[in-house]
Design an enzyme around this catalytic site. Structure first.
Site, PDB file in Angstrom:
ATOM      1  N   HIS A 139      43.482 -32.907  16.585  1.00 36.37           N
ATOM      2  CA  HIS A 139      43.861 -32.289  17.856  1.00 36.37           C
ATOM      3  C   HIS A 139      42.814 -32.739  18.892  1.00 36.37           C
ATOM      4  O   HIS A 139      41.652 -32.974  18.528  1.00 36.37           O
ATOM      5  CB  HIS A 139      43.790 -30.775  17.666  1.00 36.37           C
ATOM      6  CG  HIS A 139      44.270 -29.941  18.809  1.00 36.37           C
ATOM      7  ND1 HIS A 139      43.519 -29.704  19.935  1.00 36.37           N
ATOM      8  CD2 HIS A 139      45.435 -29.283  18.993  1.00 36.37           C
ATOM      9  CE1 HIS A 139      44.199 -28.911  20.760  1.00 36.37           C
ATOM     10  NE2 HIS A 139      45.366 -28.648  20.220  1.00 36.37           N
ATOM     11  N   ASP A 190      38.181 -28.268  11.214  1.00 37.18           N
ATOM     12  CA  ASP A 190      38.979 -27.560  12.213  1.00 37.18           C
ATOM     13  C   ASP A 190      40.096 -26.850  11.453  1.00 37.18           C
ATOM     14  O   ASP A 190      41.059 -27.469  11.019  1.00 37.18           O
ATOM     15  CB  ASP A 190      39.537 -28.579  13.215  1.00 37.18           C
ATOM     16  CG  ASP A 190      40.575 -27.962  14.160  1.00 37.18           C
ATOM     17  OD1 ASP A 190      40.947 -26.795  13.977  1.00 37.18           O
ATOM     18  OD2 ASP A 190      41.016 -28.684  15.082  1.00 37.18           O
ATOM     19  N   GLN A 198      44.905 -24.551  12.062  1.00 35.47           N
ATOM     20  CA  GLN A 198      46.254 -24.491  11.479  1.00 35.47           C
ATOM     21  C   GLN A 198      46.234 -24.141  10.000  1.00 35.47           C
ATOM     22  O   GLN A 198      47.290 -24.079   9.375  1.00 35.47           O
ATOM     23  CB  GLN A 198      46.971 -25.837  11.668  1.00 35.47           C
ATOM     24  CG  GLN A 198      47.221 -26.211  13.111  1.00 35.47           C
ATOM     25  CD  GLN A 198      48.162 -25.241  13.823  1.00 35.47           C
ATOM     26  OE1 GLN A 198      48.898 -24.477  13.193  1.00 35.47           O
ATOM     27  NE2 GLN A 198      48.143 -25.265  15.138  1.00 35.47           N
ATOM     28  N   LYS A 252      46.330 -17.715  16.522  1.00 35.56           N
ATOM     29  CA  LYS A 252      47.256 -18.372  15.589  1.00 35.56           C
ATOM     30  C   LYS A 252      47.303 -17.600  14.271  1.00 35.56           C
ATOM     31  O   LYS A 252      47.971 -17.986  13.333  1.00 35.56           O
ATOM     32  CB  LYS A 252      46.822 -19.818  15.333  1.00 35.56           C
ATOM     33  CG  LYS A 252      46.865 -20.691  16.599  1.00 35.56           C
ATOM     34  CD  LYS A 252      46.468 -22.112  16.290  1.00 35.56           C
ATOM     35  CE  LYS A 252      46.050 -22.901  17.517  1.00 35.56           C
ATOM     36  NZ  LYS A 252      47.173 -23.404  18.305  1.00 35.56           N
ATOM     37  N   CYS A 271      48.967 -32.172  21.856  1.00 41.81           N
ATOM     38  CA  CYS A 271      47.523 -32.400  22.029  1.00 41.81           C
ATOM     39  C   CYS A 271      46.983 -33.275  20.908  1.00 41.81           C
ATOM     40  O   CYS A 271      45.865 -33.057  20.425  1.00 41.81           O
ATOM     41  CB  CYS A 271      46.731 -31.098  22.070  1.00 41.81           C
ATOM     42  SG  CYS A 271      47.194 -30.038  23.419  1.00 41.81           S
TER      43      CYS A 271
END
Ligand SMILES: Cc1ncc(COP(=O)(O)O)c(C=O)c1O
Lengths: 460, 158
Positions: free
Chosen positions: A177, A254, A257, A280, A418
């Site tokens: 991202h 990261d 997600q 999220k 993104c």
């Protein structure tokens, strides 16, 4: 304190029961939808999905999320398939926010009065909840940020500015991202360091052989997404971390997600930094988390200056506070942090493994149905994916698809997500992305697939 | 409003078979239009002789709304004077933002199929981009972006 707050199981179901009673009319169609979901799974006969039901009460879970029944789009029920962009909030979290604002708010770490103590305790308890959620060793390894983006910027600015030298290298992947690209470009430009990129295969997996070859004596850090937001690929981060550590290189993961779909254990992963966003994970916007190994965080200089991050200030010398406060200058997002903890409690009450298992069925069904439509190209076909499905229909622009799906009440994301480098890798400017949460139904997946079929015909 | 109403046969047809698609060999004017939010990206070549627009052609990657708008625009302004094209640009922008007056509506003619776009705020920029690009080409700006200062629809939610 126990890692999993047991009481939440009952809290969650009580809430479910309560809202279900209060809204019989609006939950009835849900029950019908669930029943239909089971049928349609059978009707389309996608392997392993037919007759499948979640390992939790789906109707009750849907009733936990008021927005799913309160919002109608063009007179149709909302079909929310944009969970990777931001997920919805359950009533338990909404109520926690209301309770905090009605009877628990004050500034923290500052006052000697009752409310300030209450708020400080709740805020620090939220930190412990996050610590347990990630199975980190210590609370002080949990830094509250405004989101994943700020968490990564914190590491890039603080660690990057102090550790990087001209000629040093950072390894990132092609499917990151922009939040895990741009902060590194900024610090690398400043420091004369450079970025090396792990390529992505045709199925959307990271090429691990190429990854191994990127290491050399100048490698200083690896930054990689646990799960790709554009393709859904679950990256083998544990293996990647052990490879990096063999070269003595720390790894930032990261996890924006990943945390909504699977249990993350930062000790088992052995990662050095882990970032995610509250919004999220069924929590509010404005809050995120950076986990950092204590030994690393202690060496790092502060990232922002201000109140709370100091022990003493004079114009001659300022002494910085200990971690995590060293990185939390100014009044933090107190309410969002507390709400994030409530969201984690809610998730623990249902159980990420059960949620993830249902999402896998939704993904399998959606993949089977869309793949059966001629002209649909699925982008990202890795064997191990989270509940994200990116696709295009022939030459139809994703924006047209998104607008037409919206007519039917279906919310998806369209665009480059993104993640322009990975779009370029697959030769598309944009995709349509449906992303599932545990509260989605097979019937919703069928609505999506049917609508895609109609849109395809319209453009023929 | 439902967007389906906008995807009428005229628009779908111009999307399938865009008119004046490609590049000109000897353009007198050129501009590039960008909509960074959805990735619409068009190149517009114009050949002006005196005051008259003799030829124009566009090319690029864009959604159906943008492509159909560019295609219909090219048909509408070809052969007209620069001043008339400017009037159409103003008229189309007004149409897309729901502020067109009766006279502009008459001048717009077939372009009125885009009237419904005013109720789809997230798509207004797609329809306006070609017109914005035409204006820039005729008035010597090389690149325009829907996110720049010269945004044709300032404050439009995206
Ligand atoms: C993989 C990934 N990283 C980072 C981010 C940025 O998260 P936020 O905007 O919450 O900071 C996102 C969100 O879109 C994401 O999907």
């Amino acid at each position: 304190m126990s890692a999993v707050p047991f009481s939440h199981n009952t809290t969650a179901s009580n809430q479910g029961a309560r809202s279900a009673e209060g809204a019989t009319a609006s939950t009835a169609p849900v029950a019908a939808a669930v029943a239909h979901a089971v049928d349609s799974g059978a009707a389309h006969g996608s392997a392993g999905v037919a007759g499948m039901q979640p390992d939790f009460d789906l109707a009750r879970v849907r009733a936990d999320f008021p927005i799913l029944s309160e919002v109608r789009v063009h007179g149709r029920p909302l079909v929310y398939l944009d969970n990777a962009a931001s997920s919805q909030m359950p009533q338990a979290v909404i109520e926690r926010i209301v309770r905090y604002q009605r009877s628990g708010h004050a500034n923290i770490h500052r006052g000697v009065h009752y409310l300030s103590d209450q708020a400080t305790n709740a805020f620090e308890a939220a930190r412990s909840t996050v610590r347990a959620f990630l199975n980190a060793c210590e609370d002080r390894e949990i830094i509250f940020t405004s989101g994943t983006t700020e968490a990564i910027n914190l590491v890039a600015s603080s660690w990057g500015r102090s550790a990087l030298q001209p000629g040093d290298e950072i390894i990132l992947s092609e499917l990151e991202h922009h939040a895990n690209i741009v902060p590194w470009q900024m610090v690398c430009d400043e420091k004369g360091a450079r970025i090396r990129v792990i390529p992505v295969t045709d199925s959307g997996e990271l090429d691990l052989e190429a990854y191994r070859r990127l290491f050399n004596a100048r490698t200083r850090l690896v930054g990689v997404a646990h799960v790709s937001n554009a393709l859904g690929t679950v990256n083998p981060v544990q293996e990647m971390i052990s490879i990096a550590h063999a070269y003595g290189v720390p790894v930032l993961v990261d996890g924006a997600q990943a945390v909504p779909h699977e249990t993350v254990d930062v000790q088992a992963l052995d990662c050095d930094f882990y970032a995610f966003s509250g919004h999220k994970l069924y929590g509010p916007t404005g809050i995120g988390v950076l986990y950092g190994r204590a030994a690393l965080l202690e060496q790092m200089p502060p990232y922002k200056g201000g109140g709370d991050m100091i022990l003493s200030v004079s114009f001659e010398k300022t002494t910085y506070n200990h971690i995590p406060h060293k990185f939390e200058a100014g009044t933090p997002a107190i309410m969002p942090a507390i709400a994030l903890a409530a969201a984690i409690d809610y998730v623990n009450g249902i159980g990420l493994p059960r949620m993830g298992a249902w999402e896998q069925h939704l993904l399998a069904h959606a993949t089977a149905r869309l793949a059966a439509i001629e002209g649909v190209r699925i982008i990202g076909t890795a064997p191990h994916k989270a509940a994200v499905l990116s696709f295009n229909i022939g030459n139809v622009h994703p924006h047209d698809v998104g607008s037409l799906l919206n007519d039917e009440g279906i919310a998806v994301r369209t665009g480059h997500h993104c993640a322009q480098p990975v779009m370029k890798r697959f030769g598309v400017p944009a995709t349509v992305r449906a992303s599932f949460a545990f509260y989605n139904t097979l019937a919703e997946v069928d609505l999506l697939a049917d609508a895609i079929g109609r849109i395809k015909t319209l453009f023929e | 409003m439902e967007s389906r109403a906008l995807y009428q046969e005229v628009i779908l047809d111009h999307n399938r078979k865009p008119r004046n698609y490609g590049r000109l060999e000897q353009p007198t004017h050129h501009s590039e239009g960008l909509n960074p939010l959805c990735g619409d990206h068009i190149q517009l070549d114009v050949a002006v002789d005196g005051e008259q627009i003799k030829q124009l052609a566009f090319e690029g990657q864009s959604c159906a709304i943008c492509k159909a708008s560019a295609s219909m625009m090219s048909a509408a302004v070809k052969g007209r004077s620069v001043a008339e094209a400017d009037q159409l640009v103003d008229g189309f922008r007004a149409l897309a933002t729901g502020t067109a007056d009766a006279e502009q509506m008459v001048t717009l003619g077939r372009l009125r199929v885009f009237e419904g776009i005013k109720d789809l705020p997230s798509r207004v920029k797609c329809a306006v981009l070609p017109w914005h690009t035409l204006h820039a080409a005729l008035h010597a700006q090389s690149v325009v972006s829907t996110e720049g200062d010269a945004d044709p629809v300032p404050g439009n939610p995206t």
